[in-house]
Motif scaffolding. Structure first.
Motif, short mmCIF file in Angstrom:
data_model
loop_
_atom_site.label_atom_id
_atom_site.label_comp_id
_atom_site.label_asym_id
_atom_site.label_seq_id
_atom_site.Cartn_x
_atom_site.Cartn_y
_atom_site.Cartn_z
N GLN A 8 39.73 26.27 43.55
CA GLN A 8 40.97 25.89 44.20
C GLN A 8 41.63 27.13 44.79
N LEU A 9 42.30 26.94 45.91
CA LEU A 9 43.06 28.05 46.47
C LEU A 9 44.02 28.57 45.41
N GLY A 10 44.10 29.88 45.29
CA GLY A 10 44.96 30.50 44.29
C GLY A 10 44.24 30.89 43.02
N ASP A 11 43.01 30.41 42.83
CA ASP A 11 42.25 30.77 41.62
C ASP A 11 42.04 32.28 41.57
N ILE A 12 42.26 32.84 40.39
CA ILE A 12 42.02 34.26 40.16
C ILE A 12 40.80 34.38 39.26
N TYR A 13 39.93 35.32 39.62
CA TYR A 13 38.69 35.56 38.88
C TYR A 13 38.60 37.02 38.48
N LEU A 24 40.01 39.19 41.68
CA LEU A 24 40.05 38.67 43.03
C LEU A 24 40.68 37.28 43.02
N GLN A 25 41.36 36.96 44.12
CA GLN A 25 42.02 35.67 44.24
C GLN A 25 41.48 34.94 45.46
N PHE A 26 41.05 33.71 45.24
CA PHE A 26 40.51 32.86 46.31
C PHE A 26 41.66 32.39 47.19
N VAL A 27 41.62 32.75 48.50
CA VAL A 27 42.75 32.43 49.38
C VAL A 27 42.41 31.57 50.59
N LYS A 28 41.10 31.43 50.91
CA LYS A 28 40.77 30.61 52.08
C LYS A 28 39.35 30.08 51.95
N SER A 29 39.22 28.78 52.20
CA SER A 29 37.91 28.14 52.19
C SER A 29 37.16 28.47 53.47
N PRO A 30 35.84 28.43 53.40
CA PRO A 30 35.07 28.69 54.62
C PRO A 30 35.30 27.59 55.66
N GLU A 31 35.32 27.99 56.92
CA GLU A 31 35.50 27.02 57.99
C GLU A 31 34.21 26.24 58.20
N LEU A 73 30.45 32.30 40.74
CA LEU A 73 30.93 31.54 39.59
C LEU A 73 29.77 30.78 38.94
N LYS A 74 28.95 30.17 39.77
CA LYS A 74 27.80 29.41 39.28
C LYS A 74 26.82 30.29 38.50
N LYS A 75 26.67 31.55 38.94
CA LYS A 75 25.75 32.48 38.29
C LYS A 75 26.39 33.27 37.15
N GLY A 76 27.67 33.03 36.88
CA GLY A 76 28.34 33.72 35.79
C GLY A 76 28.70 35.17 36.11
N ILE A 77 28.77 35.51 37.38
CA ILE A 77 29.09 36.87 37.81
C ILE A 77 30.59 37.12 37.75
N ILE A 78 31.38 36.08 37.98
CA ILE A 78 32.83 36.16 37.87
C ILE A 78 33.30 35.10 36.88
N ASP A 79 34.46 35.34 36.29
CA ASP A 79 35.03 34.40 35.33
C ASP A 79 36.41 33.97 35.78
N PHE A 80 36.67 32.67 35.68
CA PHE A 80 37.99 32.13 36.02
C PHE A 80 39.03 32.69 35.05
N VAL A 81 40.16 33.13 35.60
CA VAL A 81 41.26 33.64 34.78
C VAL A 81 42.41 32.64 34.75
#
Length: 155
Positions: A8-13, A24-31, A73-81
């Motif tokens: 979701q937009l705003g997710d921090i990892y 890092l914070q997810f701020v925009k989905s790919p077009e 995320l799928k590969k476990g490289i980043i973790d949801f905060v």
């Protein structure tokens, strides 16, 4: 049926580096889901643990980057905060920069809205603040964070 990762937009990892946790914070989905990846804000700061006031890291000292959030995320490289709502008036940056691929001392300024590219020999003060126009993988991101990479030093 495809097993899709929900972001979701705003997710921090958090991403683990040799010198601490980067965020890092997810701020925009790919077009275009086939050719593009997610846009994130990356904090320059590294920490030994997840700070309670993590949202402050994304207020001023950060840069933008294309980063494959779902794949990482799928590969476990980043973790949801946690998720922090983006400001209502948030707009992804329009301009990015990259080193000219033929003339290393020169730059390309990319307008993401029009896809126009401007060739410049030196960067203005404003252009120095433009984030990289590239996709970084986790290894490259970790290396840059560990070495203290910053936009203003990328000249």
């Amino acid at each position: 049926m495809k097993n899709s990762i929900k972001v979701q937009l705003g997710d921090i990892y958090a991403i683990s580096t040799k010198k601490g946790l980067g965020f890092l914070q997810f701020v925009k989905s790919p077009e275009n889901e086939k050719n593009d990846v997610e846009l994130v804000k990356v904090s320059y700061d590294l920490h030994t643990k997840i700070p309670d006031d993590i949202e402050r890291f994304f207020l001023k000292d950060f840069f933008y980057l294309q980063f494959p959030v779902k794949a990482a995320l799928k590969k476990g490289i980043i973790d949801f905060v946690k998720n922090i709502d983006l400001p209502r008036d948030f707009v992804a940056p329009r301009y990015f920069r990259t080193e000219h691929y033929l003339h290393r001392a020169e730059w390309l300024i990319i307008d993401k809205k029009t896809n126009e590219v401007e060739h410049v020999k030196s960067l203005t003060e404003e252009q120095l603040k433009f984030s990289p126009n590239s996709v970084w993988n986790d290894t490259y991101l970790k290396e840059r964070l560990e070495e203290g990479w910053k936009l203003e030093n990328w000249k």
